[in-house]
Write a protein that holds these residues in place. Sequence first.
Motif, PDB file in Angstrom:
ATOM      1  N   THR A 131     -14.497   9.698  15.692  1.00 10.62           N
ATOM      2  CA  THR A 131     -14.839  10.726  16.675  1.00 10.62           C
ATOM      3  C   THR A 131     -13.624  11.129  17.493  1.00 10.62           C
ATOM      4  OG1 THR A 131     -15.569   9.065  18.264  1.00 10.62           O
ATOM      5  CG2 THR A 131     -17.260  10.066  16.856  1.00 10.62           C
ATOM      6  N   ALA A 132     -12.641  10.239  17.592  1.00 13.49           N
ATOM      7  CA  ALA A 132     -11.404  10.574  18.309  1.00 13.49           C
ATOM      8  C   ALA A 132     -10.598  11.621  17.546  1.00 13.49           C
ATOM      9  CB  ALA A 132     -10.567   9.324  18.527  1.00 13.49           C
ATOM     10  N   ASP A 133     -10.768  11.679  16.229  1.00 12.87           N
ATOM     11  CA  ASP A 133     -10.070  12.656  15.393  1.00 12.87           C
ATOM     12  C   ASP A 133     -11.089  13.471  14.608  1.00 12.87           C
ATOM     13  OD1 ASP A 133      -8.081  14.071  14.071  1.00 12.87           O
ATOM     14  OD2 ASP A 133      -7.800  12.530  12.538  1.00 12.87           O
ATOM     15  N   LEU A 134     -11.960  14.150  15.326  1.00 13.15           N
ATOM     16  CA  LEU A 134     -13.024  14.938  14.707  1.00 13.15           C
ATOM     17  C   LEU A 134     -12.455  16.037  13.815  1.00 13.15           C
ATOM     18  CD1 LEU A 134     -16.071  15.047  14.625  1.00 13.15           C
ATOM     19  CD2 LEU A 134     -16.035  16.530  16.615  1.00 13.15           C
ATOM     20  N   LEU A 190     -17.892  22.214  16.134  1.00  7.17           N
ATOM     21  CA  LEU A 190     -17.055  21.057  15.816  1.00  7.17           C
ATOM     22  C   LEU A 190     -15.650  21.237  16.369  1.00  7.17           C
ATOM     23  CD1 LEU A 190     -18.070  20.206  12.152  1.00  7.17           C
ATOM     24  CD2 LEU A 190     -18.119  18.652  14.084  1.00  7.17           C
ATOM     25  N   ALA A 191     -15.097  22.443  16.222  1.00  7.39           N
ATOM     26  CA  ALA A 191     -13.755  22.723  16.735  1.00  7.39           C
ATOM     27  C   ALA A 191     -13.739  22.612  18.260  1.00  7.39           C
ATOM     28  CB  ALA A 191     -13.294  24.104  16.289  1.00  7.39           C
ATOM     29  N   ASP A 192     -14.780  23.124  18.918  1.00  6.08           N
ATOM     30  CA  ASP A 192     -14.868  23.033  20.374  1.00  6.08           C
ATOM     31  C   ASP A 192     -14.956  21.578  20.830  1.00  6.08           C
ATOM     32  OD1 ASP A 192     -14.850  25.796  20.398  1.00  6.08           O
ATOM     33  OD2 ASP A 192     -17.012  25.998  20.780  1.00  6.08           O
ATOM     34  N   ARG A 206     -12.572  16.591  23.097  1.00  7.22           N
ATOM     35  CA  ARG A 206     -12.225  15.169  22.950  1.00  7.22           C
ATOM     36  C   ARG A 206     -10.718  14.972  23.055  1.00  7.22           C
ATOM     37  NH1 ARG A 206     -16.396  11.838  21.285  1.00  7.22           N
ATOM     38  NH2 ARG A 206     -18.213  12.897  20.445  1.00  7.22           N
ATOM     39  N   ALA A 207      -9.932  15.887  22.488  1.00  5.38           N
ATOM     40  CA  ALA A 207      -8.470  15.783  22.532  1.00  5.38           C
ATOM     41  C   ALA A 207      -7.953  15.950  23.961  1.00  5.38           C
ATOM     42  CB  ALA A 207      -7.847  16.817  21.612  1.00  5.38           C
ATOM     43  N   SER A 208      -8.629  16.774  24.753  1.00  5.38           N
ATOM     44  CA  SER A 208      -8.186  17.006  26.127  1.00  5.38           C
ATOM     45  C   SER A 208      -8.679  15.929  27.095  1.00  5.38           C
ATOM     46  CB  SER A 208      -8.657  18.383  26.607  1.00  5.38           C
ATOM     47  OG  SER A 208     -10.068  18.381  26.791  1.00  5.38           O
TER      48      SER A 208
END
Length: 143
Positions: free
Chosen positions: A20-23, A114-116, A121-123
């Motif tokens: 999930t950290a690298d969706l 998914l992109a959102d 998650r990245a931010s």
Amino acid sequence: MREVRTCNYEAMFLFPQSATADLKGCVDHISDVLTRHGAEIIALRKWDERRLAYDIAGNKRGLYLLAYFSSKTSALPVIENDYNLSERLLRFLITRADHMTREQMEALEGRQQLADEAAMRASGTPVEEPVTADVSGDDGDTE
């Protein structure tokens, strides 16, 4: 001369919860294998994150992604082989999707969501899981 048949397929992919950290990486992995073998992705979406019924490779929870795609039937064994060799996936299942029309599959498209979610998650922004309605008819009252 042999006839080239194209069919629609439904695929469920199970990744470890750590994915999930690298969706975005998970989505790219699924997309790369399918497009490399000439499949057309109709829809791809996150299905759920949930506890597994039993531990798989030491994982107690998993991330499920659901994909609908169209491919030549002759390419399916090669696609399945690539997913079998993948070290990122815990499990996958691909079945024919004869029970659905293409329009129904297209309506399930979720790559933008998914992109959102991947960007959030990245931010470091907390991601809220959507609240699902209780469709069991049980109002929770124990009278």
